[in-house]
Scaffold this active site. Sequence first.
Site, mmCIF file in Angstrom:
data_model
loop_
_atom_site.group_PDB
_atom_site.id
_atom_site.type_symbol
_atom_site.label_atom_id
_atom_site.label_comp_id
_atom_site.label_asym_id
_atom_site.label_seq_id
_atom_site.Cartn_x
_atom_site.Cartn_y
_atom_site.Cartn_z
ATOM 1 N N CYS A 18 0.804 -1.230 0.000
ATOM 2 C CA CYS A 18 0.000 0.000 0.000
ATOM 3 C C CYS A 18 0.831 1.271 0.000
ATOM 4 C CB CYS A 18 -0.989 -0.011 1.154
ATOM 5 S SG CYS A 18 -0.255 0.154 2.793
ATOM 6 N N ASP A 77 -7.399 5.682 -3.602
ATOM 7 C CA ASP A 77 -6.543 4.591 -3.126
ATOM 8 C C ASP A 77 -6.160 3.684 -4.288
ATOM 9 O OD1 ASP A 77 -5.247 2.602 -1.789
ATOM 10 O OD2 ASP A 77 -6.851 2.172 -0.378
ATOM 11 N N ILE A 90 -2.743 -6.644 27.910
ATOM 12 C CA ILE A 90 -1.420 -7.163 27.559
ATOM 13 C C ILE A 90 -0.392 -6.090 27.848
ATOM 14 C CG2 ILE A 90 0.063 -7.946 25.666
ATOM 15 C CD1 ILE A 90 -2.470 -9.079 24.348
ATOM 16 N N HIS A 120 -2.824 1.375 6.851
ATOM 17 C CA HIS A 120 -3.061 1.358 5.406
ATOM 18 C C HIS A 120 -2.772 2.758 4.887
ATOM 19 C CE1 HIS A 120 -4.401 0.285 1.520
ATOM 20 N NE2 HIS A 120 -5.511 0.981 1.557
#
Length: 687
Positions: free
Chosen positions: A273, A353, A473, A330
């Site tokens: 991308c 895009d 986490i 992205h």
Amino acid sequence: MSQDLAIERCDLNIGRNKSSHHTEQFTDERLIVRRGQAFTIFVHLKPGSKTLKPHDAGLAFVVHTGPLPKRESDTKVSFPLSDSTVDTEWSASATHDPTGKNVALTIMSSPNAPIGLYTLTVDYHGQKTNLGQFTLLFNAWCPNDAVYMHSEDKRKEYVLAQHGQIFRGTHKRIKGTPWNFGQFEAGILDICLKILDDNPKFVSDADQDCSARRNPVYVTRVLSAMINSNDDNGVLVGEWYDFTGGVHPGRWVGSGDILRQWVESGPVSFGQCWVFAAVGCTVSRALGIPCRVVTNFGSAHDSNANLIIENLYNEDGESISDGDSVWNFHVWVDSWMRRPDLGNEFDGWQTSDPTPQEKSDGVYCCGPAALRSIKEGELTKKYDAPFIFAEVNADVVDLVRLSNGKIVKFSGSTKSVGRFISTKAVGSDERHDITHEYKYPEGSKEEREVYEKAQHHNKLQQRGEEPGLHLKIKLAKNMIVGSDFEVYAILTNNSMVTKNCTLLFFAKAVLYNGKRGESCGFASDRLEVPSGEERRLHLKLEYSMYGSVITSDRLIHLSAITIDKQTIEYHKAEKTIVLDEPLVEIKLLGEAKVKRPVSARLTMQNPLPETLQDCSFTVGGAGLVDGKPITLKIGRVGPKQEATTTAVFTPTTAGSSVLLVSFDSDKLMNIKASISVVVKEDDAPHI
């Protein structure tokens, strides 16, 4: 009988015209101008020739572009010589020297003319004389042009800047990657025009396509399709897994090398991308369309167009989703233009895009969609607004499929998609957060109202009570690639009763687009957690386990899931690690001067506990490296040893530039660094 018009020669005044039209950085020795702005050429008449006079009925100038120029398509325009030019249409005026034989001819192009290569001729009573050719571009300096941009600083950034930063990583570990757009390098403009000429719309109807090139919306949509090669002979082949037979996307340092390869031998392997977006930005800026590269962290790929990303798991906590995904990041482009097709409230930045994801009107392209339509949830506005809206604003739902086939929702998020939307700041390499341009603040009344408007036909499930268990986490502080480190899943019981559950802790390699790879760690435990207490499960991530499965993006996805099959209670936490990369040190050895070789010392320590093979440094930079980037092969580098070499390059252009360096090897690649370089004229005095 009319006296003949006899032209001895025509001087296109290339230097001065390019300077006044902000095209002097194009190294091509030809006339390149921007539409809606006058340019002046000098016509020298032979002795005895007819003089050019305004309002002469037999005198006309003709410009034409494309293979089938037609007046009705505005690809061929005839206009007289007048007393003065008009800034809204093709027009011409002239100034003579005292002899009348040397004429300064001023040509004004229409601010709505199709861009491309033009031929200029003078027609005198049917006698046609070719005065020369020029290339016409969009004009961000012209108020009458659809791409007009008011700010000079922004024009310098979004049209003229040849270097930039492309942001990658995760929303918690954002890093800029330097890129050489190089839109003014020799031959690049011709390649950009060839991209337009190779598009299927030109092949099927050249006249209509050339005429439509007046419209930056049309040109941007064509580029969105042509930068990828999925439906045509476009520039880049996308690949996320097997890079055999091509260049790994992480090895590219600029657009020029890609575009030159394409014009020589067709679609170039490979792109991802950020490469698609960077090449799209290069072509847009070359053609005069203001353009910026944009990174969206937590970018949703909504394959079924319901504006919801559905993560489906089985009872053992394994993902069984197919279709929807959330990419760690992205990258796409925004281009600046008016949108008369939508209404002036939608003028400004437009998202497109070139990465091939879903088809639009049967072709792999996306956009341009107005940012305002995305922010306001106006999803009926073309082009592809629903898909782009989901990329930045989809809600995420976590589901578990029970053994009896029933699907139960166990968690979700309205805030994990569309974070820290980033572009390079104007005039610096800093990150500029533009999330507010795409969406209202997460969780705000406006943001929810917009989502509900966009999702009016698909109501979200009602949210349940707050869970008694909280799962998170925790990461280690130093996680450089090559090292071993520990991560922790922490389970806290906020309820009034003891909880019993199984805690599963997974580590998997992951691509930047969210696709999971092979496992590189797993731990599990059956836990009893009294009220108000916490339990920890540690997972050691060893290079011997993750080194062979991670990609050049150096990403590891962690997911922790608690399962209580008795109460059908599930909880999930996840994080993506971006492993730190070693630093490349660049030291310039001496002053950089035009056409004088200069050296740069390149050094990087191998952080891995194993030998690197096929090591190389690649060096590039507009005005520093003439055309193709320089690759310096240095062979093997042992564990913890330094890779070092000296790059010699000869600058071609004076001024400020950026030297880009990329280190690559068999086990460690896509390591980027850059330094600013000021190139002086050869005879400049030492300061």
